[in-house]
Design a protein around this motif. Structure first.
Motif, PDB file in Angstrom:
ATOM      1  N   VAL A  81       0.831  -1.202   0.000  1.00 59.96           N
ATOM      2  CA  VAL A  81       0.000   0.000   0.000  1.00 59.96           C
ATOM      3  C   VAL A  81       0.867   1.254   0.000  1.00 59.96           C
ATOM      4  CG1 VAL A  81      -1.641   1.357   1.347  1.00 59.96           C
ATOM      5  CG2 VAL A  81      -1.992  -1.103   1.082  1.00 59.96           C
ATOM      6  N   LEU A  82       1.891   1.276   0.862  1.00 61.32           N
ATOM      7  CA  LEU A  82       2.761   2.452   0.936  1.00 61.32           C
ATOM      8  C   LEU A  82       3.534   2.653  -0.359  1.00 61.32           C
ATOM      9  CD1 LEU A  82       4.082   2.024   4.593  1.00 61.32           C
ATOM     10  CD2 LEU A  82       2.331   3.612   3.779  1.00 61.32           C
ATOM     11  N   ALA A  83       3.985   1.547  -0.972  1.00 59.41           N
ATOM     12  CA  ALA A  83       4.704   1.656  -2.243  1.00 59.41           C
ATOM     13  C   ALA A  83       3.795   2.222  -3.321  1.00 59.41           C
ATOM     14  CB  ALA A  83       5.246   0.289  -2.671  1.00 59.41           C
ATOM     15  N   GLU A  84       2.537   1.770  -3.350  1.00 57.45           N
ATOM     16  CA  GLU A  84       1.602   2.284  -4.349  1.00 57.45           C
ATOM     17  C   GLU A  84       1.317   3.771  -4.128  1.00 57.45           C
ATOM     18  OE1 GLU A  84       0.261   1.054  -7.070  1.00 57.45           O
ATOM     19  OE2 GLU A  84       1.446  -0.757  -6.835  1.00 57.45           O
ATOM     20  N   LEU A  85       1.233   4.192  -2.868  1.00 57.12           N
ATOM     21  CA  LEU A  85       1.013   5.614  -2.591  1.00 57.12           C
ATOM     22  C   LEU A  85       2.212   6.452  -3.026  1.00 57.12           C
ATOM     23  CD1 LEU A  85      -0.740   5.445   0.890  1.00 57.12           C
ATOM     24  CD2 LEU A  85      -1.751   6.205  -1.270  1.00 57.12           C
ATOM     25  N   ARG A  86       3.433   5.912  -2.786  1.00 57.83           N
ATOM     26  CA  ARG A  86       4.624   6.623  -3.248  1.00 57.83           C
ATOM     27  C   ARG A  86       4.608   6.758  -4.767  1.00 57.83           C
ATOM     28  NH1 ARG A  86       7.157   3.681   0.958  1.00 57.83           N
ATOM     29  NH2 ARG A  86       7.710   2.015  -0.483  1.00 57.83           N
ATOM     30  N   ARG A  87       4.229   5.669  -5.434  1.00 59.55           N
ATOM     31  CA  ARG A  87       4.170   5.693  -6.888  1.00 59.55           C
ATOM     32  C   ARG A  87       3.106   6.686  -7.374  1.00 59.55           C
ATOM     33  NH1 ARG A  87       6.364   1.651  -9.823  1.00 59.55           N
ATOM     34  NH2 ARG A  87       4.654   1.715 -11.319  1.00 59.55           N
ATOM     35  N   ALA A  88       1.988   6.760  -6.653  1.00 65.69           N
ATOM     36  CA  ALA A  88       0.952   7.719  -7.028  1.00 65.69           C
ATOM     37  C   ALA A  88       1.487   9.143  -6.937  1.00 65.69           C
ATOM     38  CB  ALA A  88      -0.269   7.546  -6.133  1.00 65.69           C
ATOM     39  N   GLY A  89       2.214   9.428  -5.851  1.00 63.09           N
ATOM     40  CA  GLY A  89       2.794  10.759  -5.711  1.00 63.09           C
ATOM     41  C   GLY A  89       3.797  11.057  -6.807  1.00 63.09           C
TER      42      GLY A  89
END
Length: 308
Positions: A81-89
């Motif tokens: 989840v955190l990796a996907e949020l970083r990628r979204a940013g």
């Protein structure tokens, strides 16, 4: 707790961050120091997460904490989840600025010595604001990091993925794997050189967990031969090249590696059963970032030039 309860807002992003950092640091105290928070606040947040989930995420001991079975499962998903949020940013920033971003490439031996540096140079000439991160490891080591979003793609010889539906692959070109030694190696003067002739010399072999190693083992079995007893096991192209250049060692390398290096020579012993496809491996269900798409475009362009 029902799975749908995870979406009701009680479990917050800070809980995911705290649990992952606690696991990485190995103790609540070190996690608090790392996050620059008071230890009671971290302890309270961990207790909230455990109460909400209804399970213990860590076992406490005199030297810190260890994830439970439930904790390991939750931490795995929290990292994703955190990796996907970083990628979204990153993606929003890239789309907003157009010429800035990061692409992280996991590299294997094939492609890393010729295709990768040429493609990176072309990308940087086109978009100097994009940062390229290259990390070398075996395919099996790279895949979990690819699926977790820590790297964008894997470049190298294509490994079988029939049993891994979460992955997809694109073929860039076909490149033979050849036996290579230093220029002027004494084996070059042997008439009718064969694989058994080369067993009198030391070898550099890939690591056991690589597909190339398995294919070379099959080549030796087909010839009724054992693997060389006098060997080094290594996948670092810089180390392999230096060993070949400075000693009488023999190695199996992508043909382009030897063709562009005047210190190395191809040996006339065929490896017909060794697969030759070089390409890129991606997650099947995650779109590439704009920077990764540009990198892939340059991989295609440089591969076309190499095979023209």
């Amino acid at each position: 707790m029902r799975p749908v309860d995870l979406l009701n807002g009680r479990l917050k992003l800070r809980h995911l961050v705290l649990v992952v950092v606690i696991a990485e640091q190995g103790s609540v105290l070190r996690a608090a120091e790392h996050l620059r928070l008071a230890q009671p606040a971290v302890t309270r947040a961990l207790r909230e997460a455990e109460q909400f989930l209804g399970v213990a995420l860590f076992t406490r001991g005199p030297r810190g904490v260890t994830p439970t079975l439930f904790g390991e499962a939750f931490i795995e998903h929290a990292r994703t989840v955190l990796a996907e949020l970083r990628r979204a940013g990153e993606r929003i920033d890239e789309l907003n600025r157009g010429d800035v971003g990061t692409v992280t490439i996991g590299t294997l031996l094939a492609g890393s010595n010729v295709l990768l540096p040429r493609a990176i140079a072309a990308l940087k000439a086109d978009r100097p604001g994009i940062t390229v991160i290259v990390q070398e490891a075996t395919f099996d080591t790279q895949v979990p990091r690819l699926l977790d979003g820590e790297i964008d793609m894997i470049l190298g010889r294509l490994n079988p993925i029939e049993d891994q539906p979460a992955l997809r692959q694109i073929t860039l070109y076909s490149e033979p794997v050849r036996l290579v030694a230093r220029a002027g190696h004494p084996a070059q003067t042997l008439p009718g050189l064969t694989l058994p002739d080369l067993l009198t010399y030391p070898w550099v072999l890939p690591l056991e967990q690589t597909s190339l190693r398995h294919e070379l083992e099959q080549v030796f079995r087909n010839e009724g031969l054992e693997l060389p007893g006098n060997r080094v096991e290594c996948t670092s192209i810089l180390t392999v090249r230096t060993l070949l250049r400075d000693t009488d060692m023999v190695a199996a390398l992508p043909e382009l590696v030897a063709r562009i290096d005047p210190d190395l020579a191809l040996l006339p012993v065929p490896l017909a059963s060794v697969r030759r496809l070089v390409g890129v491996t991606f997650p099947a269900h995650r779109p590439l970032t704009p920077s990764a798409r540009l990198m892939l475009d340059h991989f295609h362009a440089q591969a076309a030039e190499l095979t023209a």
